[in-house]
Design a protein around this motif. Structure first.
Motif, PDB file in Angstrom:
ATOM      1  N   VAL A   1      72.275  97.723 -51.214  1.00  0.00           N
ATOM      2  CA  VAL A   1      72.161  96.060 -51.378  1.00  0.00           C
ATOM      3  C   VAL A   1      73.996  95.719 -50.485  1.00  0.00           C
ATOM      4  O   VAL A   1      74.545  95.160 -50.122  1.00  0.00           O
ATOM      5  CB  VAL A   1      71.775  95.428 -52.058  1.00  0.00           C
ATOM      6  N   ARG A   2      74.501  96.169 -51.627  1.00  0.00           N
ATOM      7  CA  ARG A   2      76.034  96.083 -51.745  1.00  0.00           C
ATOM      8  C   ARG A   2      76.806  96.683 -50.518  1.00  0.00           C
ATOM      9  O   ARG A   2      77.682  96.434 -49.955  1.00  0.00           O
ATOM     10  CB  ARG A   2      77.102  96.866 -52.774  1.00  0.00           C
ATOM     11  N   ARG A   3      76.541  98.316 -50.142  1.00  0.00           N
ATOM     12  CA  ARG A   3      77.200  98.739 -48.647  1.00  0.00           C
ATOM     13  C   ARG A   3      76.405  97.690 -47.537  1.00  0.00           C
ATOM     14  O   ARG A   3      77.564  97.496 -46.374  1.00  0.00           O
ATOM     15  CB  ARG A   3      76.700 100.093 -48.218  1.00  0.00           C
ATOM     16  N   LEU A   4      75.149  97.305 -47.941  1.00  0.00           N
ATOM     17  CA  LEU A   4      74.344  96.502 -46.491  1.00  0.00           C
ATOM     18  C   LEU A   4      75.302  94.908 -46.354  1.00  0.00           C
ATOM     19  O   LEU A   4      75.855  94.836 -45.247  1.00  0.00           O
ATOM     20  CB  LEU A   4      73.846  96.382 -46.781  1.00  0.00           C
ATOM     21  N   VAL A   5      75.707  94.219 -47.118  1.00  0.00           N
ATOM     22  CA  VAL A   5      76.559  93.205 -47.206  1.00  0.00           C
ATOM     23  C   VAL A   5      77.951  93.531 -46.860  1.00  0.00           C
ATOM     24  O   VAL A   5      78.440  92.545 -46.059  1.00  0.00           O
ATOM     25  CB  VAL A   5      76.513  91.845 -48.483  1.00  0.00           C
ATOM     26  N   ARG A   6      78.410  94.311 -48.027  1.00  0.00           N
ATOM     27  CA  ARG A   6      80.021  95.133 -46.799  1.00  0.00           C
ATOM     28  C   ARG A   6      80.042  94.711 -45.135  1.00  0.00           C
ATOM     29  O   ARG A   6      80.654  94.675 -44.456  1.00  0.00           O
ATOM     30  CB  ARG A   6      80.165  96.142 -47.274  1.00  0.00           C
ATOM     31  N   GLU A   7      78.877  95.816 -44.989  1.00  0.00           N
ATOM     32  CA  GLU A   7      78.755  96.180 -43.672  1.00  0.00           C
ATOM     33  C   GLU A   7      78.184  94.537 -42.392  1.00  0.00           C
ATOM     34  O   GLU A   7      78.764  94.611 -41.606  1.00  0.00           O
ATOM     35  CB  GLU A   7      78.386  96.923 -43.321  1.00  0.00           C
ATOM     36  N   ILE A   8      77.805  94.174 -43.060  1.00  0.00           N
ATOM     37  CA  ILE A   8      77.134  92.778 -42.091  1.00  0.00           C
ATOM     38  C   ILE A   8      78.219  91.567 -42.139  1.00  0.00           C
ATOM     39  O   ILE A   8      77.839  90.233 -41.259  1.00  0.00           O
ATOM     40  CB  ILE A   8      75.835  92.358 -42.932  1.00  0.00           C
ATOM     41  N   GLN A   9      79.445  91.196 -43.276  1.00  0.00           N
ATOM     42  CA  GLN A   9      79.989  90.956 -43.092  1.00  0.00           C
ATOM     43  C   GLN A   9      81.570  90.188 -42.371  1.00  0.00           C
ATOM     44  O   GLN A   9      80.688  88.769 -41.431  1.00  0.00           O
ATOM     45  CB  GLN A   9      81.344  90.940 -44.694  1.00  0.00           C
ATOM     46  N   PRO A  10      81.078  91.176 -41.250  1.00  0.00           N
ATOM     47  CA  PRO A  10      82.001  90.923 -39.798  1.00  0.00           C
ATOM     48  C   PRO A  10      80.892  89.552 -39.007  1.00  0.00           C
ATOM     49  O   PRO A  10      81.685  89.153 -38.274  1.00  0.00           O
ATOM     50  CB  PRO A  10      81.936  92.291 -39.755  1.00  0.00           C
TER      51      PRO A  10
END
Length: 160
Positions: free
Chosen positions: A55-64
């Motif tokens: 979940v943390r990785r996904l939020v970081r990846e989706i931020q842009p």
């Protein structure tokens, strides 16, 4: 359409040559948003390691692309009727699967459905994107504030 053309630095006529109207432009943005979201899902490696880490990785990846997804999330016609893009179903399946995996391995609460957890993530992404855009929170806090609120809730712990 005039506002979009101005923001893109092109004439409205040029924009109209590419998109016959607002609906065509929104549908093109939908395709772009789905592609970016699916790329973020891949980059986040949802199947690897603990579900909370995914979940943390996904939020970081989706931020842009969070701003684009926030715009699309507000376009009700994209999610109604027979014209709904199958890409949204693929994204929903992957997110729901991630939360279900977290429930099955004991990381996530089971009193909230995996579907609801996915919907909550969508809502937090939209809220976070607006807060950053409006300057109410720092862009560097995006991943932390969304992932930690979703994963930990708002309940105060350890007297802090």
């Amino acid at each position: 359409m005039e506002e979009v053309a101005r923001a893109a630095g092109i004439s409205r006529a040029t924009l109209n040559r590419h998109f016959t109207g607002r609906d065509a432009l929104v549908r093109a943005l939908e395709e772009l948003g789905i592609a970016k979201c699916e790329a973020a899902l891949e980059a986040a490696r949802l199947e690897e390691g603990a579900a909370a880490g995914a979940v943390r990785r996904l939020v970081r990846e989706i931020q842009p692309c969070a701003g684009l997804l926030t715009f699309l999330y507000s376009e009700n016609q994209l999610f109604e009727g027979e014209k709904q893009n199958a890409g949204w179903f693929r994204i929903d399946e992957r997110l729901t699967g991630l939360f279900r995996r977290g429930q099955e391995n004991g990381e996530f609460r089971i009193d909230l459905s995996a579907t609801w957890l996915a919907e909550a993530l969508y809502g937090l992404l939209a809220a976070g994107s607006w807060a950053v855009t409006e300057g109410r929170v720092a862009r560097n806090d995006f991943t932390h504030m969304i992932a930690e609120l979703l994963l930990g809730g708002a309940t105060r712990r350890d007297g802090s």
